[in-house]
Motif scaffolding. Structure first.
Motif, short mmCIF file in Angstrom:
data_model
loop_
_atom_site.label_atom_id
_atom_site.label_comp_id
_atom_site.label_asym_id
_atom_site.label_seq_id
_atom_site.Cartn_x
_atom_site.Cartn_y
_atom_site.Cartn_z
N GLU A 69 0.83 -1.21 0.00
CA GLU A 69 0.00 0.00 0.00
C GLU A 69 0.86 1.26 0.00
N ALA A 70 1.97 1.20 0.71
CA ALA A 70 2.85 2.37 0.82
C ALA A 70 3.54 2.70 -0.49
N LEU A 71 3.66 1.72 -1.37
CA LEU A 71 4.45 1.91 -2.59
C LEU A 71 3.60 2.21 -3.82
N ASP A 72 2.34 2.51 -3.63
CA ASP A 72 1.47 2.84 -4.76
C ASP A 72 2.06 3.99 -5.57
N GLY A 73 2.27 3.78 -6.87
CA GLY A 73 2.78 4.82 -7.75
C GLY A 73 4.28 4.95 -7.80
N ILE A 74 5.01 4.22 -6.97
CA ILE A 74 6.46 4.32 -6.89
C ILE A 74 7.12 3.40 -7.93
N THR A 75 8.22 3.88 -8.55
CA THR A 75 8.90 3.08 -9.57
C THR A 75 10.32 2.69 -9.19
N TYR A 76 10.87 3.28 -8.13
CA TYR A 76 12.25 2.95 -7.74
C TYR A 76 12.35 2.96 -6.23
N LEU A 77 12.83 1.84 -5.66
CA LEU A 77 12.88 1.68 -4.21
C LEU A 77 14.32 1.64 -3.72
N CYS A 78 14.58 2.39 -2.67
CA CYS A 78 15.90 2.37 -2.03
C CYS A 78 15.74 1.92 -0.58
N ALA A 79 16.46 0.86 -0.23
CA ALA A 79 16.47 0.39 1.14
C ALA A 79 17.59 1.09 1.89
N THR A 80 17.28 1.59 3.06
CA THR A 80 18.34 2.16 3.90
C THR A 80 18.76 1.07 4.88
N ALA A 81 19.47 0.08 4.34
CA ALA A 81 19.90 -1.09 5.12
C ALA A 81 21.40 -1.00 5.31
N MET A 82 21.82 -0.58 6.48
CA MET A 82 23.24 -0.34 6.71
C MET A 82 24.06 -1.63 6.80
N THR A 83 23.39 -2.74 7.13
CA THR A 83 24.08 -4.02 7.24
C THR A 83 23.98 -4.77 5.93
N PRO A 84 25.08 -5.09 5.26
CA PRO A 84 25.01 -5.79 3.97
C PRO A 84 24.32 -7.14 4.09
N ARG A 85 23.55 -7.53 3.08
CA ARG A 85 22.89 -8.82 3.03
C ARG A 85 23.70 -9.77 2.16
N ASP A 86 23.52 -11.08 2.39
CA ASP A 86 24.25 -12.05 1.57
C ASP A 86 23.72 -12.10 0.15
#
Length: 241
Positions: A69-86
């Protein structure tokens, strides 16, 4: 350019008010809270006090139950994830990555995890990029509102500050909901043709998610891919007869 700041499962009311203040000083006002701890967080006394006059941002802010619901109309997402994922999207510093996004004419959302748990892997996998703020290696802990302030500042500078406005000519991008719906359609189709084992999916769908994110799909391309998924399901049904 449309810019949205999305806070996931925020647990401290004061951080919501401080976030509103951080956005207002950088000229942004699209704030969405996903399943916050307090249903009335936008009007709580601590929230209003910490907003320091940014009550118009709080008044416009929305509370929703899900990230979709929060992303309605959005085309590019940026995660503010300071810890790298595998596994997941590539990681960039804001200053290095933001000019390319700004020039592409995207409708951008910046996602911030809860104060206690950060962002889940599932939410990070949905994103096109992960952002890391360069900090002292010996102490990299940022308050939520401080992180929002840094991201909002860097994004405002990438947009040209307050002295310039960009007019992009890029093709419209499919929004996050359209991509999510298309991926769900593909998942069903891949099961129908026997390519995906739902009992052991591994990371096939997150990898496809990342591949389609890199492709920066248009609404017309989403329609084509849904047509392909429909054809796969129909072919799978014929094989089972």
């Amino acid at each position: 350019m449309q810019t949205r700041f999305v806070l996931l499962q925020t647990s401290h009311a004061g951080n919501v008010g401080a976030a509103a203040r951080a956005l207002k000083v950088m000229g942004f006002d699209d704030l969405v809270l996903v399943a916050p701890r307090w249903p009335d967080v936008l009007t709580r006394e601590e929230t209003v006090q910490r907003a320091s006059g940014a009550t118009d941002v709080l008044a416009k802010a929305r509370i929703v139950a899900t990230l979709d619901e929060a992303l309605d109309g959005i085309t590019y997402l940026c995660a503010t994830a300071m810890t790298p994922r595998d596994f997941g999207p590539p990681t960039f510093t804001p200053r290095a990555h933001f000019p390319a996004i700004a020039d592409a004419g995207h409708r951008v959302a910046f996602l911030f995890g809860s104060e206690r748990f950060g962002m889940s892997n599932e939410d990070v996998y949905r994103c096109h990029a992960a952002l890391t703020i360069p900090t002292d290696p010996g102490y990299g802990s940022l308050n939520l509102a401080a992180a929002i302030q840094v991201i909002a500042y860097e994004w405002r500078m990438a947009l040209g500050g307050f002295a310039a406005a960009r007019a992009g000519q890029a093709q419209p991008r499919a929004d996050a909901q359209a991509v999510s719906g298309m991926l769900a359609h593909w998942e069903r189709a891949l099961v129908d043709i026997g390519f995906l084992d739902p009992a052991s999916p591994k990371k096939l769908m997150p990898r496809l998610n990342q591949m389609f994110n890199r492709a920066q799909l248009t609404p017309e391309e989403i329609h084509i891919l849904r047509g392909v998924a429909k054809a796969m399901s129909e072919a799978g049904a014929k094989l089972k007869r």
